[in-house]
Motif scaffolding. Structure first.
Motif, mmCIF file in Angstrom:
data_model
loop_
_atom_site.group_PDB
_atom_site.id
_atom_site.type_symbol
_atom_site.label_atom_id
_atom_site.label_comp_id
_atom_site.label_asym_id
_atom_site.label_seq_id
_atom_site.Cartn_x
_atom_site.Cartn_y
_atom_site.Cartn_z
ATOM 1 N N VAL A 42 57.796 17.822 44.770
ATOM 2 C CA VAL A 42 56.704 17.105 45.419
ATOM 3 C C VAL A 42 55.360 17.441 44.761
ATOM 4 C CG1 VAL A 42 55.540 16.651 47.605
ATOM 5 C CG2 VAL A 42 57.996 17.037 47.572
ATOM 6 N N ALA A 43 55.196 18.683 44.298
ATOM 7 C CA ALA A 43 53.952 19.050 43.609
ATOM 8 C C ALA A 43 53.777 18.224 42.336
ATOM 9 C CB ALA A 43 53.960 20.539 43.282
ATOM 10 N N TYR A 79 55.167 15.269 41.838
ATOM 11 C CA TYR A 79 54.930 13.904 42.325
ATOM 12 C C TYR A 79 53.453 13.713 42.653
ATOM 13 C CZ TYR A 79 55.233 9.730 45.272
ATOM 14 O OH TYR A 79 55.041 8.489 45.810
ATOM 15 N N ASP A 80 52.854 14.690 43.305
ATOM 16 C CA ASP A 80 51.451 14.604 43.696
ATOM 17 C C ASP A 80 50.553 14.476 42.463
ATOM 18 O OD1 ASP A 80 49.273 14.817 45.672
ATOM 19 O OD2 ASP A 80 48.881 16.732 44.700
ATOM 20 N N ARG A 81 50.842 15.259 41.432
ATOM 21 C CA ARG A 81 50.031 15.189 40.212
ATOM 22 C C ARG A 81 50.196 13.840 39.521
ATOM 23 N NH1 ARG A 81 49.543 21.025 37.280
ATOM 24 N NH2 ARG A 81 49.418 22.315 39.129
ATOM 25 N N SER A 113 48.442 11.025 41.559
ATOM 26 C CA SER A 113 46.979 11.048 41.419
ATOM 27 C C SER A 113 46.544 10.346 40.137
ATOM 28 C CB SER A 113 46.474 12.491 41.433
ATOM 29 O OG SER A 113 46.722 13.098 42.685
ATOM 30 N N SER A 138 40.788 11.157 48.754
ATOM 31 C CA SER A 138 41.741 12.137 48.247
ATOM 32 C C SER A 138 43.086 11.821 48.866
ATOM 33 C CB SER A 138 41.314 13.576 48.582
ATOM 34 O OG SER A 138 41.343 13.794 49.981
ATOM 35 N N ASP A 196 46.736 13.776 49.125
ATOM 36 C CA ASP A 196 47.444 15.023 48.859
ATOM 37 C C ASP A 196 48.849 14.940 49.437
ATOM 38 O OD1 ASP A 196 45.208 16.407 47.647
ATOM 39 O OD2 ASP A 196 44.338 16.480 49.649
ATOM 40 N N ALA A 197 49.829 15.009 48.547
ATOM 41 C CA ALA A 197 51.226 14.975 48.964
ATOM 42 C C ALA A 197 51.816 16.365 48.826
ATOM 43 C CB ALA A 197 52.011 13.983 48.110
ATOM 44 N N GLY A 198 52.456 16.834 49.886
ATOM 45 C CA GLY A 198 53.109 18.137 49.866
ATOM 46 C C GLY A 198 54.482 18.042 50.493
ATOM 47 N N LEU A 239 51.549 14.711 54.207
ATOM 48 C CA LEU A 239 50.885 13.738 53.354
ATOM 49 C C LEU A 239 49.538 13.448 53.995
ATOM 50 C CD1 LEU A 239 50.858 11.674 51.007
ATOM 51 C CD2 LEU A 239 51.878 10.024 52.586
ATOM 52 N N LEU A 248 59.061 12.414 47.371
ATOM 53 C CA LEU A 248 58.269 12.263 48.593
ATOM 54 C C LEU A 248 59.109 11.622 49.699
ATOM 55 C CD1 LEU A 248 55.367 12.771 49.654
ATOM 56 C CD2 LEU A 248 54.923 10.351 49.224
#
Length: 658
Positions: A194-195, A197-199, A202, A220, A222-224, A228, A319
């Protein structure tokens, strides 16, 4: 923009390691290199025309002919060799062509100020209401057309005036997993998926929102693994456009269609980030302390291991698989210059858009589980980590010595807050000025979620980490009690008033105002009158230094049991951590610091019962939790009941004069 042409550009190229003795790229011998003063960097200066003949004129022709099909084809042909080097993607050739910035659209020419400021209430008596205005109200589910489990909080206008007289809007919408109490923590593999995926996400949507950001908006995403979060802000018409664009981009880019172009590069950057240690050693020791106490955290080594074998095929659906397939709790806060109906509409639109992305399409009921928040370990015994300084060749030793107090209460927020201010001065003057143990030496209050710790850190080359720990115990057992005893009535009042002044500070920026309300909403306590409670305790219960002395003694020298102590030690040099001192050697170090006998007896007990680790990671955390009596601290305590007090009258008068 017309000045941004190749003839005024400076190009820097770093030579690969190991080329010394030959020539720079371009033919300048290393023997003829210049040396940058003070930094010792060898370098050569050459004109662009000399190194890449004809390139400057060609580049400028592209800028002046960027609508020409011939110029486009010439550019793509020029860049073609980079495709084979992994620099450019073989698809979407048009997207590779740089374009000059165009006109910025969507800047509103008229904005209503009708909802820009909170309604003044001359009858307000609470410290928090006077400083921050009335708290947000939770809208009923029927008003929002959302599940009863969803939370939408709304407050009109701002109290703070920065940005000055700008009628801004700010919205936060967060989806969090609802998990059973005994569910295992998220694995490192899923966290890394997921980290990444978040990058990637973005980079997917950022460029498409650039124009709205230029028009005065901000966002912003932010997915974790457990949440979300979408945050948007700016002038209301722009915010509405950003909300629509974010959902559109999230829907179209949720599967990361362009990620294959960026995946290898982001993976490489991530590996380099995790493999390098560029900060001070003590900062990594602090991180290790937090890792041992925080559920779901992983070490750099564990994350690097999880990166192995990671592919676009494993990252793209992460995600959905890790977060959106689960029952989710929606929590949101809308503040600023917008009507309640508009806030409801924007948040409902975001909620529906996120629901459509979710496989479960369920906004769950909190009663079916607990909203996932940061959980902090409550250790049953002292913990000690003895590890090598992660910075290769660094001779500094570093130590972090933390005493876990427990979940914050109104009383502890005041007492430990004041003690923290005093400890910061005492730790610095004792460890650095008097003992000269290191150039980094400080102490104070640390808060992980709602759990409070008192902590001291030292870093330097003058003593080994075991001796640094003994010096910190001197601060805790001797220097700090002496400083508290030495407080005169006038000094005590100065310390007390200084803390009070901090509580009475008005918000300077709208972001401070939003954070004041979002924190209790996010934690589920909805405690919007915390400062009022703290002021009440300060004015009615903290009447002498004896209260501070007693609080410090109870934390550092408990009458029953042992302290919840967490120590992380980094040893510098090449030899690695030495064997742990036995009880006799440890007592000798404590005696050298002239610690009281009772303190040394307590330290001997802690030394014997401490759980020992060679590094901090999730395995060590699970080992700590496996000990009898260990568990996670409970969720944040409910907000204390409101108290009437006459002490706010002077505050009302003072703030209204201002």
């Amino acid at each position: 923009l017309k000045r941004l042409i190749p003839s005024v550009i400076n190009v820097a190229m770093v030579e690969p390691e190991g080329t010394k003795g030959g020539t720079f790229n371009g033919g300048v011998p290393w023997a003829n290199a210049k040396t940058l003063p003070y930094y010792g960097v060898q370098h050569a200066l050459r004109s662009l025309d000399e190194v890449i003949p004809g390139a400057r004129l060609q580049w400028e022709s592209w800028l002046h002919s960027n609508t020409s099909s011939k110029a486009k084809e010439e550019f793509l042909l020029y860049m073609e060799p980079l495709r084979g080097m992994g620099g450019l993607a073989p698809q979407q050739r048009e997207a590779d062509i740089p374009k000059s910035p165009g006109e910025v659209h969507h800047i509103p020419d008229q904005v209503s100020l009708e909802d820009a400021f909170v309604d003044s209430d001359s009858s307000a008596t609470s410290t928090d209401d006077i400083l921050f205005g009335p708290p947000p109200k939770r809208l009923a589910a029927a008003e929002t057309s959302m599940s009863a489990a969803a939370e939408l909080w709304y407050r009109k206008g701002w109290v703070s005036n920065s940005p000055k007289s700008v009628p801004t809007v700010s919205l936060i919408v967060e989806l969090r997993r609802i998990v059973p109490k005994l569910e295992p923590e998220t694995t490192a593999h899923d966290s890394v998926r997921v980290a990444l995926y978040d990058r990637l996400l973005s980079e997917e949507i950022g460029p498409d929102l650039a124009e709205l950001v230029a028009a005065g908006g901000h966002f912003s995403l932010d997915a974790g693994a457990s949440s979300l979060s979408i945050s948007v802000g700016g002038i209301e018409p722009v915010v509405s456009l950003i909300e629509q664009k974010v959902l559109s981009e999230l829907g179209s880019h949720g599967k990361l269609p362009q990620a294959s172009v960026r995946f290898d590069r982001i993976m490489q950057f991530y590996r380099e980030e995790l493999s390098s240690y560029t900060d001070m050693p003590v900062s990594y020791a602090i991180r290790d302390r937090n890792l041992l106490l925080s559920r779901g955290s992983y070490s750099q080594v564990e994350i690097l291991t999880a990166l192995q074998g990671m592919t676009m095929e494993t990252v793209s659906p992460s995600l959905q698989q890790v977060l959106l397939s689960r029952p989710l709790q929606l929590t949101s806060l809308a503040m600023g210059n917008l009507r309640q109906e508009k806030a409801e509409g924007i948040v409902t639109t975001i909620a529906n858009g996120l629901r459509n992305l979710s496989e479960s399409r369920v906004l769950g009921n909190v009663a079916s589980g607990n909203v996932e928040r940061l959980q902090v370990v409550n250790p049953a015994s002292p913990v000690e980590v003895r590890a090598q300084n992660p910075r290769k060749g660094d001779d500094n030793d570093a130590v972090v010595v933390s005493i876990v107090s427990g979940p914050a209460t109104i009383e502890s927020r005041v007492l430990l807050g004041i003690l923290s201010d005093i400890l910061g001065q005492v730790a610095f003057s004792t460890l650095r000025t008097s003992k000269g143990l290191g150039y980094v030496a400080n102490g104070g209050l640390v808060q992980l979620s709602d759990v409070q710790l008192i902590s001291c850190v030292v870093q330097g080359t003058r003593a080994k980490a075991d001796d640094l720990e003994a010096a910190v115990e001197y601060v805790y057992a001797v220097a700090m009690p002496a400083a508290l005893e030495a407080l005169t009535p006038r000094q005590f009042e100065a310390v007390r008033n200084s803390f009070s002044e901090g509580l009475l500070q008005k918000p300077f920026h709208t972001s401070e105002e939003q954070a004041h309300f979002w924190s209790p909403i996010w934690s589920g306590t909805n405690c919007f009158q915390r400062r009022a409670e703290m002021m009440r305790y300060l004015n009615t219960s903290l009447t002498s230094k004896d209260v501070l002395i007693s609080a410090w003694k109870n934390l550092m020298m408990p009458t029953t049991g042992i302290r919840k102590k967490v120590v992380v030690k980094y040893f510098g040099g090449k030899d690695g951590p030495p064997p742990r001192p036995n009880a006799t050697a440890a007592r000798a170090a404590w005696s050298k610091q002239q610690l009281p006998e009772r303190t040394m007896q307590m330290l001997e007990d802690e030394h014997q019962k401490a759980a020992q680790f060679n590094n901090a990671d999730s395995v060590a955390r699970r080992t700590i939790l496996a000990k009898p009596g260990a568990d996670y601290f409970p969720p944040e305590l409910p907000c204390a009941k409101q108290h009437d007090t006459d002490s706010v009258s002077f505050l009302q008068q003072r703030l209204r004069r201002e």
